[in-house]
Each structure stands twice: as C-alpha cells, then as structure tokens.
Design a protein around this motif. Sequence first.
Motif, PDB file in Angstrom:
ATOM      1  N   ALA A  66     101.253  24.046  15.862  1.00 46.09           N
ATOM      2  CA  ALA A  66     100.612  23.084  16.771  1.00 46.09           C
ATOM      3  C   ALA A  66     101.664  22.218  17.462  1.00 46.09           C
ATOM      4  O   ALA A  66     101.623  22.021  18.682  1.00 46.09           O
ATOM      5  N   LYS A  67     102.639  21.721  16.688  1.00 42.61           N
ATOM      6  CA  LYS A  67     103.695  20.896  17.275  1.00 42.61           C
ATOM      7  C   LYS A  67     104.541  21.729  18.235  1.00 42.61           C
ATOM      8  O   LYS A  67     104.888  21.269  19.325  1.00 42.61           O
ATOM      9  N   GLY A  68     104.866  22.953  17.842  1.00 36.92           N
ATOM     10  CA  GLY A  68     105.710  23.810  18.675  1.00 36.92           C
ATOM     11  C   GLY A  68     105.074  24.157  20.006  1.00 36.92           C
ATOM     12  O   GLY A  68     105.739  24.173  21.039  1.00 36.92           O
ATOM     13  N   VAL A  69     103.778  24.435  19.996  1.00 33.35           N
ATOM     14  CA  VAL A  69     103.061  24.757  21.233  1.00 33.35           C
ATOM     15  C   VAL A  69     103.114  23.568  22.189  1.00 33.35           C
ATOM     16  O   VAL A  69     103.428  23.703  23.372  1.00 33.35           O
ATOM     17  N   THR A  70     102.815  22.382  21.672  1.00 31.70           N
ATOM     18  CA  THR A  70     102.836  21.177  22.498  1.00 31.70           C
ATOM     19  C   THR A  70     104.252  20.849  22.964  1.00 31.70           C
ATOM     20  O   THR A  70     104.482  20.572  24.148  1.00 31.70           O
ATOM     21  N   LEU A  71     105.198  20.896  22.033  1.00 30.70           N
ATOM     22  CA  LEU A  71     106.575  20.557  22.369  1.00 30.70           C
ATOM     23  C   LEU A  71     107.144  21.520  23.408  1.00 30.70           C
ATOM     24  O   LEU A  71     107.816  21.098  24.349  1.00 30.70           O
ATOM     25  N   TYR A  72     106.861  22.803  23.266  1.00 31.05           N
ATOM     26  CA  TYR A  72     107.390  23.787  24.211  1.00 31.05           C
ATOM     27  C   TYR A  72     106.904  23.500  25.633  1.00 31.05           C
ATOM     28  O   TYR A  72     107.676  23.580  26.587  1.00 31.05           O
ATOM     29  N   GLY A  73     105.635  23.126  25.774  1.00 33.32           N
ATOM     30  CA  GLY A  73     105.137  22.773  27.104  1.00 33.32           C
ATOM     31  C   GLY A  73     105.881  21.587  27.691  1.00 33.32           C
ATOM     32  O   GLY A  73     106.238  21.570  28.873  1.00 33.32           O
ATOM     33  N   ASN A  74     106.147  20.580  26.865  1.00 36.12           N
ATOM     34  CA  ASN A  74     106.892  19.409  27.327  1.00 36.12           C
ATOM     35  C   ASN A  74     108.354  19.732  27.615  1.00 36.12           C
ATOM     36  O   ASN A  74     108.948  19.200  28.558  1.00 36.12           O
ATOM     37  N   ILE A  85     113.455  14.076  27.612  1.00 37.28           N
ATOM     38  CA  ILE A  85     112.436  14.181  26.581  1.00 37.28           C
ATOM     39  C   ILE A  85     112.960  13.519  25.318  1.00 37.28           C
ATOM     40  O   ILE A  85     114.100  13.723  24.934  1.00 37.28           O
ATOM     41  N   PHE A  86     112.129  12.680  24.721  1.00 37.01           N
ATOM     42  CA  PHE A  86     112.452  11.972  23.482  1.00 37.01           C
ATOM     43  C   PHE A  86     111.611  12.565  22.360  1.00 37.01           C
ATOM     44  O   PHE A  86     110.386  12.682  22.506  1.00 37.01           O
ATOM     45  N   ILE A  87     112.259  12.906  21.242  1.00 39.08           N
ATOM     46  CA  ILE A  87     111.538  13.460  20.097  1.00 39.08           C
ATOM     47  C   ILE A  87     112.037  12.772  18.836  1.00 39.08           C
ATOM     48  O   ILE A  87     113.216  12.852  18.495  1.00 39.08           O
ATOM     49  N   ASP A  88     111.129  12.105  18.175  1.00 40.48           N
ATOM     50  CA  ASP A  88     111.463  11.454  16.907  1.00 40.48           C
ATOM     51  C   ASP A  88     111.341  12.495  15.799  1.00 40.48           C
ATOM     52  O   ASP A  88     110.313  13.160  15.684  1.00 40.48           O
ATOM     53  N   GLU A  89     112.367  12.624  15.002  1.00 40.52           N
ATOM     54  CA  GLU A  89     112.429  13.567  13.893  1.00 40.52           C
ATOM     55  C   GLU A  89     112.051  14.974  14.337  1.00 40.52           C
ATOM     56  O   GLU A  89     111.042  15.552  13.922  1.00 40.52           O
ATOM     57  N   LEU A  90     112.898  15.538  15.160  1.00 37.15           N
ATOM     58  CA  LEU A  90     112.703  16.873  15.718  1.00 37.15           C
ATOM     59  C   LEU A  90     112.382  17.907  14.653  1.00 37.15           C
ATOM     60  O   LEU A  90     111.615  18.830  14.876  1.00 37.15           O
ATOM     61  N   ILE A  98     113.989  27.143  14.355  1.00 37.65           N
ATOM     62  CA  ILE A  98     113.160  26.646  15.452  1.00 37.65           C
ATOM     63  C   ILE A  98     113.790  25.398  16.058  1.00 37.65           C
ATOM     64  O   ILE A  98     113.877  25.266  17.283  1.00 37.65           O
ATOM     65  N   VAL A  99     114.271  24.499  15.230  1.00 39.75           N
ATOM     66  CA  VAL A  99     114.924  23.283  15.728  1.00 39.75           C
ATOM     67  C   VAL A  99     116.125  23.657  16.592  1.00 39.75           C
ATOM     68  O   VAL A  99     116.298  23.143  17.702  1.00 39.75           O
ATOM     69  N   PHE A 120     116.941  13.091  20.557  1.00 40.49           N
ATOM     70  CA  PHE A 120     116.141  13.288  19.353  1.00 40.49           C
ATOM     71  C   PHE A 120     116.780  12.598  18.162  1.00 40.49           C
ATOM     72  O   PHE A 120     117.977  12.374  18.114  1.00 40.49           O
ATOM     73  N   SER A 121     115.921  12.269  17.215  1.00 41.46           N
ATOM     74  CA  SER A 121     116.411  11.794  15.923  1.00 41.46           C
ATOM     75  C   SER A 121     116.178  12.928  14.929  1.00 41.46           C
ATOM     76  O   SER A 121     115.303  13.777  15.129  1.00 41.46           O
ATOM     77  N   THR A 122     116.985  12.927  13.864  1.00 36.31           N
ATOM     78  CA  THR A 122     116.857  13.981  12.867  1.00 36.31           C
ATOM     79  C   THR A 122     117.390  13.522  11.525  1.00 36.31           C
ATOM     80  O   THR A 122     118.228  12.621  11.459  1.00 36.31           O
TER      81      THR A 122
END
Length: 198
Positions: A66-74, A85-90, A98-99, A120-122
Amino acid sequence: FYTNEDVPEEILNFLDPTIEYLKIENKQIDGDRAQLFYRLKFKNRPEVFTETNFATIEHYLSSGTAKGVTLYGNVLQALRTGGIIFIDELENHFNHAIVRSFIEYFTNPKINKNRATLIFSTHYSELLDDLERGDEIYLTKREKFIQLQRYSKTAVRKDLSKAEVFDSDYLGGTAPEYDSYMKLRKATEGAVNNAESR
C-alpha cells in the motif's frame, strides 16, 4: 496520484507479484459529480475488489505494498516535474532492496533528468554508504536538544564506512550508550526471571 487509470503493472509486480491489477476509474455519477473507483484483482483468484476509498483497498494489501503504490505515484510526479519529495522514515514497511530502488531513482541521471530532490529520514544506517556525497547527509542527534550535523563537516576519515561510524556512536548521540544497553539488558533479564519464578 496516478494520471492514467491503472497503477503500473511493473510497480505491482515489484511489490507483490500476486496482484494482477489495480485500476483507478473516474466515473460520472449523479450528473456532474465524479467518483473514483479502485478495482483490485489478485492472480489466480476470480473476485475483483471494488471500493470507492483507497484506504479500504489497503486492507487487502500488505502495508508495504500500500505504501509502495502510493509512494511510487508521488515519486513519478516529483521525477517528471523536478519536484521535491519528503519522506519520513523511508524504510517503514519496506525491505532494503525496495528502499534502495526508490533512492536510486533520484541518484540515476538517466531517470532523474529534471533534478528532482528526495529528502528522507531513516534508521537504516547502511543506506548512508549508498550516498557518495557527505554533504547530502545530516545526522540527527539528541543531546540537551535535537541537533543536526552535516556528515561532511565531521572529522571522520573518508575510507571509513558511514554506517559503521553512525552505529558505533563515534560522533556521539547517534546510537544508544553502552551503559544504557547493559542496564536495559539486566532489567529485561530480571523481568523475565521474576515472571518465571511466580
């Protein structure tokens, strides 16, 4: 988050090869009002799940898919427009492969032609070794208050692994203190032993 009616087959196969398709349809209902319909089908299964809310479709998917589908579109949107694009805890809900693939889209000049930026944060310190430039990396440390430190401004030899420097707490404030670890370990041992003796 997608401009066409289908989530690309390639991202679905990458995240979950059991998905046959995830279609997004925009249909007119009640005259001028439009409604999105999400249609999800798994391979070798006859049913098609149809919902009007992506949050409901997410119940059929793993959290990573679910996260990957949404993230890929963004990510596609940022790469197409040269956006940020900002991603908290990629790494949340993803394995390392995947990361790393999402990061690679931004570091590959054949893909990132519009100079999009990924911030991104990680907690995956091993990802630091994938980034060539130390001025791209900021370490967050909590001492009296939260501080940011640019990795390139540290007095660390270039031949050392960035991940090992981070994990060893060489810079201070990047890993739990050894004394804290030992106290927690003893407390855990005591709590388990006390429970067994009851």
